[in-house]
Design a protein around this motif. Structure first.
Motif, PDB file in Angstrom:
ATOM      1  N   ASN A 197      -1.503   6.808   0.370  1.00 60.08           N
ATOM      2  CA  ASN A 197      -2.924   7.021   0.517  1.00 60.08           C
ATOM      3  C   ASN A 197      -3.686   5.714   0.700  1.00 60.08           C
ATOM      4  O   ASN A 197      -4.973   5.825   0.660  1.00 60.08           O
ATOM      5  CB  ASN A 197      -3.061   7.468  -0.559  1.00 60.08           C
ATOM      6  CG  ASN A 197      -2.609   8.951  -1.116  1.00 60.08           C
ATOM      7  OD1 ASN A 197      -2.402   9.802  -0.165  1.00 60.08           O
ATOM      8  ND2 ASN A 197      -2.025   9.005  -2.154  1.00 60.08           N
ATOM      9  N   GLU A 255      -3.733   2.925  -0.744  1.00 58.32           N
ATOM     10  CA  GLU A 255      -4.062   2.297  -2.067  1.00 58.32           C
ATOM     11  C   GLU A 255      -3.212   1.254  -2.234  1.00 58.32           C
ATOM     12  O   GLU A 255      -1.803   1.332  -2.193  1.00 58.32           O
ATOM     13  CB  GLU A 255      -3.922   3.376  -3.253  1.00 58.32           C
ATOM     14  CG  GLU A 255      -4.967   4.592  -3.037  1.00 58.32           C
ATOM     15  CD  GLU A 255      -4.429   5.930  -4.017  1.00 58.32           C
ATOM     16  OE1 GLU A 255      -5.429   6.640  -4.201  1.00 58.32           O
ATOM     17  OE2 GLU A 255      -3.536   5.667  -4.644  1.00 58.32           O
ATOM     18  N   GLU A 256      -3.901   0.256  -2.677  1.00 53.24           N
ATOM     19  CA  GLU A 256      -2.999  -0.752  -3.256  1.00 53.24           C
ATOM     20  C   GLU A 256      -2.197  -0.937  -4.538  1.00 53.24           C
ATOM     21  O   GLU A 256      -2.655  -0.256  -5.242  1.00 53.24           O
ATOM     22  CB  GLU A 256      -3.777  -2.533  -3.153  1.00 53.24           C
ATOM     23  CG  GLU A 256      -2.862  -3.580  -3.202  1.00 53.24           C
ATOM     24  CD  GLU A 256      -3.875  -4.799  -3.178  1.00 53.24           C
ATOM     25  OE1 GLU A 256      -3.349  -5.982  -3.551  1.00 53.24           O
ATOM     26  OE2 GLU A 256      -5.140  -4.835  -2.886  1.00 53.24           O
ATOM     27  N   ILE A 257      -0.773  -1.252  -4.339  1.00 55.56           N
ATOM     28  CA  ILE A 257       0.196  -0.979  -5.477  1.00 55.56           C
ATOM     29  C   ILE A 257       0.860  -2.123  -5.905  1.00 55.56           C
ATOM     30  O   ILE A 257       0.835  -3.157  -4.801  1.00 55.56           O
ATOM     31  CB  ILE A 257       0.879   0.357  -5.358  1.00 55.56           C
ATOM     32  CG1 ILE A 257       1.846   0.120  -4.037  1.00 55.56           C
ATOM     33  CG2 ILE A 257      -0.079   1.498  -5.338  1.00 55.56           C
ATOM     34  CD1 ILE A 257       2.862   1.400  -3.946  1.00 55.56           C
ATOM     35  N   TYR A 282       0.776  -1.154   0.035  1.00 59.02           N
ATOM     36  CA  TYR A 282      -0.118   0.015  -0.093  1.00 59.02           C
ATOM     37  C   TYR A 282       1.151   1.239  -0.088  1.00 59.02           C
ATOM     38  O   TYR A 282       1.896   1.290   0.637  1.00 59.02           O
ATOM     39  CB  TYR A 282      -1.027   0.150   1.343  1.00 59.02           C
ATOM     40  CG  TYR A 282      -1.924  -0.937   1.149  1.00 59.02           C
ATOM     41  CD1 TYR A 282      -3.144  -0.613   0.748  1.00 59.02           C
ATOM     42  CD2 TYR A 282      -1.491  -2.285   1.920  1.00 59.02           C
ATOM     43  CE1 TYR A 282      -4.069  -2.066   0.769  1.00 59.02           C
ATOM     44  CE2 TYR A 282      -2.845  -3.259   1.666  1.00 59.02           C
ATOM     45  CZ  TYR A 282      -3.946  -3.028   1.229  1.00 59.02           C
ATOM     46  OH  TYR A 282      -4.759  -4.148   1.117  1.00 59.02           O
ATOM     47  N   ASN A 283       0.306   2.188  -0.869  1.00 57.81           N
ATOM     48  CA  ASN A 283       1.188   3.342  -0.623  1.00 57.81           C
ATOM     49  C   ASN A 283       0.757   4.428   0.551  1.00 57.81           C
ATOM     50  O   ASN A 283      -0.010   3.900   1.179  1.00 57.81           O
ATOM     51  CB  ASN A 283       0.921   4.379  -1.815  1.00 57.81           C
ATOM     52  CG  ASN A 283      -0.645   4.656  -2.395  1.00 57.81           C
ATOM     53  OD1 ASN A 283      -1.170   4.540  -1.455  1.00 57.81           O
ATOM     54  ND2 ASN A 283      -0.708   5.041  -3.890  1.00 57.81           N
TER      55      ASN A 283
END
Length: 209
Positions: free
Chosen positions: A30, A32-34, A27-28
């Motif tokens: 924010n 958000e999964e990356i 996760y980044n």
């Protein structure tokens, strides 16, 4: 503060959701999964930290912003000041807290620390920036004997108040938070030196020396 409650909830959800599958998730900042490649591409020690949580079936990796801003409301701020100093009122321009989370991969060596925050000019220059009250707070005292306990007064985090307000996750090495007289603060996670405290203090009270 809501962001870090979200992080704790996210870790719990991910661990539950993939409890039967061997998996890595990234996760980044924010949340958000990356992809793994993007995770390490975005990793920048000056800007963020990589934190990793794992069990037998899952490893969760998070990017965490190192420098964060916040504001304590009057009730919480007064409670913190009473916890830090019950015998006298804290009225200086700054409250500086250096926080030791306990032994980890960063501070696991068993030898006297050469961390420059113990240099004699640290507090001298800090005083030129503004009047301050300084506190050395620890969560776990393992290996704390190597961090100059005869030079500074390390105190246990009473009822985990400092941890719950500023350091909900275990950030490697040590962390710090600087608070002005109105409850505005800047926290900084992970390894830092005396110049970091000076710079954040000047930024917080907009003072140049």
């Amino acid at each position: 503060m809501k962001k870090y409650y979200s992080i704790l909830i996210l870790i719990s959800i991910v661990n539950f959701s993939f409890s039967q599958v061997q998996k890595k998730v990234f996760y980044n900042e924010n949340l958000e999964e990356i992809s793994e490649s993007n995770f390490y591409k975005q990793l920048n020690f000056q800007k963020n930290l990589d934190l990793h949580f794992e069990n037998d079936t899952l490893k969760t990796s998070l990017l965490i912003t190192r420098k964060n801003y916040g504001q304590l409301n009057d009730s919480i701020f007064n409670n913190l000041k009473k916890s830090l100093s019950s015998d006298k009122e804290l009225s200086n321009n700054l409250i500086v807290i250096v926080y030791y989370p306990g032994k980890d991969r960063c501070n696991g060596t068993e030898s006297t620390s050469f961390w420059n925050i113990f240099d004699h000019d640290y507090l001298k220059k800090l005083n030129k920036i503004g009047s301050y009250s300084h506190f050395w707070i620890y969560k776990d005292d393992e290996n704390l004997q190597y961090y100059h306990p005869k030079q500074v007064k390390w105190e246990n985090d009473k009822n985990q108040l400092v941890e719950n307000l500023f350091f909900k996750l275990h950030y490697p090495c040590s962390s710090a938070v600087i608070i002005d007289k109105n409850g505005k603060y800047i926290s900084y996670y992970g390894e830092f030196g005396k110049s970091t405290i000076w710079e954040l203090s000047k930024e917080l009270i907009n003072t140049k020396i």
